[in-house]
Design a protein around this motif. Structure first.
Motif, PDB file in Angstrom:
ATOM      1  N   PRO A 231      38.035  42.431  34.629  1.00 60.80           N
ATOM      2  CA  PRO A 231      39.118  41.702  33.957  1.00 60.80           C
ATOM      3  C   PRO A 231      39.023  40.186  34.148  1.00 60.80           C
ATOM      4  CG  PRO A 231      39.906  42.602  36.016  1.00 60.80           C
ATOM      5  CD  PRO A 231      38.494  43.109  35.843  1.00 60.80           C
ATOM      6  N   TYR A 232      38.014  39.731  34.855  1.00 58.44           N
ATOM      7  CA  TYR A 232      37.877  38.306  35.171  1.00 58.44           C
ATOM      8  C   TYR A 232      36.675  37.690  34.463  1.00 58.44           C
ATOM      9  CZ  TYR A 232      40.796  39.829  39.071  1.00 58.44           C
ATOM     10  OH  TYR A 232      41.792  40.377  39.828  1.00 58.44           O
TER      11      TYR A 232
ATOM     12  N   GLY B  79      42.261  36.788  49.390  1.00 61.36           N
ATOM     13  CA  GLY B  79      42.156  38.235  49.274  1.00 61.36           C
ATOM     14  C   GLY B  79      40.906  38.715  48.565  1.00 61.36           C
ATOM     15  N   PHE B  80      40.155  37.815  47.945  1.00 61.99           N
ATOM     16  CA  PHE B  80      38.905  38.181  47.282  1.00 61.99           C
ATOM     17  C   PHE B  80      37.754  38.073  48.270  1.00 61.99           C
ATOM     18  CE2 PHE B  80      41.311  37.307  43.460  1.00 61.99           C
ATOM     19  CZ  PHE B  80      40.743  38.137  42.507  1.00 61.99           C
ATOM     20  N   LYS B  81      36.711  38.827  48.008  1.00 64.40           N
ATOM     21  CA  LYS B  81      35.451  38.684  48.726  1.00 64.40           C
ATOM     22  C   LYS B  81      34.352  38.995  47.725  1.00 64.40           C
ATOM     23  CE  LYS B  81      35.697  43.385  50.531  1.00 64.40           C
ATOM     24  NZ  LYS B  81      35.694  44.227  51.717  1.00 64.40           N
TER      25      LYS B  81
ATOM     26  N   VAL C 132      26.690  38.707  40.563  1.00 60.04           N
ATOM     27  CA  VAL C 132      27.746  38.383  41.515  1.00 60.04           C
ATOM     28  C   VAL C 132      28.749  39.524  41.473  1.00 60.04           C
ATOM     29  CG1 VAL C 132      29.631  36.820  42.092  1.00 60.04           C
ATOM     30  CG2 VAL C 132      27.446  35.892  41.296  1.00 60.04           C
ATOM     31  N   GLN C 133      28.983  40.117  42.645  1.00 59.88           N
ATOM     32  CA  GLN C 133      29.940  41.206  42.767  1.00 59.88           C
ATOM     33  C   GLN C 133      31.164  40.662  43.498  1.00 59.88           C
ATOM     34  OE1 GLN C 133      27.343  43.710  45.058  1.00 59.88           O
ATOM     35  NE2 GLN C 133      26.597  44.785  43.255  1.00 59.88           N
ATOM     36  N   ILE C 134      32.347  40.929  42.943  1.00 60.56           N
ATOM     37  CA  ILE C 134      33.578  40.502  43.598  1.00 60.56           C
ATOM     38  C   ILE C 134      34.476  41.713  43.815  1.00 60.56           C
ATOM     39  CG2 ILE C 134      33.530  38.131  42.724  1.00 60.56           C
ATOM     40  CD1 ILE C 134      35.645  38.992  40.635  1.00 60.56           C
ATOM     41  N   THR C 135      35.278  41.629  44.867  1.00 61.51           N
ATOM     42  CA  THR C 135      36.289  42.649  45.148  1.00 61.51           C
ATOM     43  C   THR C 135      37.613  41.927  45.290  1.00 61.51           C
ATOM     44  OG1 THR C 135      34.662  43.999  46.303  1.00 61.51           O
ATOM     45  CG2 THR C 135      36.987  44.523  46.686  1.00 61.51           C
TER      46      THR C 135
ATOM     47  N   ALA D 121      39.770  46.577  43.887  1.00 62.79           N
ATOM     48  CA  ALA D 121      38.979  46.829  42.688  1.00 62.79           C
ATOM     49  C   ALA D 121      37.766  45.903  42.656  1.00 62.79           C
ATOM     50  CB  ALA D 121      39.830  46.615  41.436  1.00 62.79           C
ATOM     51  N   ALA D 122      36.620  46.480  42.358  1.00 61.96           N
ATOM     52  CA  ALA D 122      35.374  45.718  42.315  1.00 61.96           C
ATOM     53  C   ALA D 122      34.941  45.461  40.875  1.00 61.96           C
ATOM     54  CB  ALA D 122      34.274  46.477  43.051  1.00 61.96           C
TER      55      ALA D 122
END
Length: 125
Positions: A41-42, A69-71, A110-113, A118-119
């Motif tokens: 969604p980003y 809160g993101f990583k 690039v992987q974000i959580t 949710a990843a």
């Protein structure tokens, strides 16, 4: 047979603009001079400088999302080998340091959580 060809052509005509829009809707330069990719969604912007990786996360309306809160993890190809960079909140986005110089436009993912667990991932070519 003619109906099948018409339906297939009609399906492609409807599907292609949608796919083409999403495949290239956010390519180009972002607010910080980096490349943009869709990630769930980003939209994420990747900027690399020497060994530093900076990722800014945007919502669907192109507004920056607070990184609390993101990583994340950036897996970028350097000299044919993957360089894995752990990303943590820093300033207005996520950031991390690679072990090697990355160059201005490395290929990779690039992987974000998010804070909700949710990843999502964005691909950079």
């Amino acid at each position: 047979m003619l109906i099948r060809r018409f339906l297939t052509a009609g399906t492609l005509a409807v599907a292609l603009p949608f796919c083409a829009h999403h495949a290239c809707a956010h390519e180009g330069t972002g607010h910080n001079g980096g490349r943009i990719a869709d990630a769930g969604p980003y939209h994420i912007e990747l900027v690399t400088r020497d060994r530093r990786v900076e990722v800014t996360i945007y919502d669907a309306k192109e507004k920056a999302v607070a990184p609390a809160g993101f990583k994340g993890t950036a897996i970028l190809v350097v000299g044919g080998k993957p360089a894995r960079v752990v990303l943590a909140p820093s300033g207005a986005g996520l950031a991390g340091e690679a072990e090697v110089a990355l160059g201005a436009s490395p290929k990779g993912v690039v992987q974000i959580t998010g804070p909700n667990g949710a990843a999502a991932s964005g691909k950079f070519n």
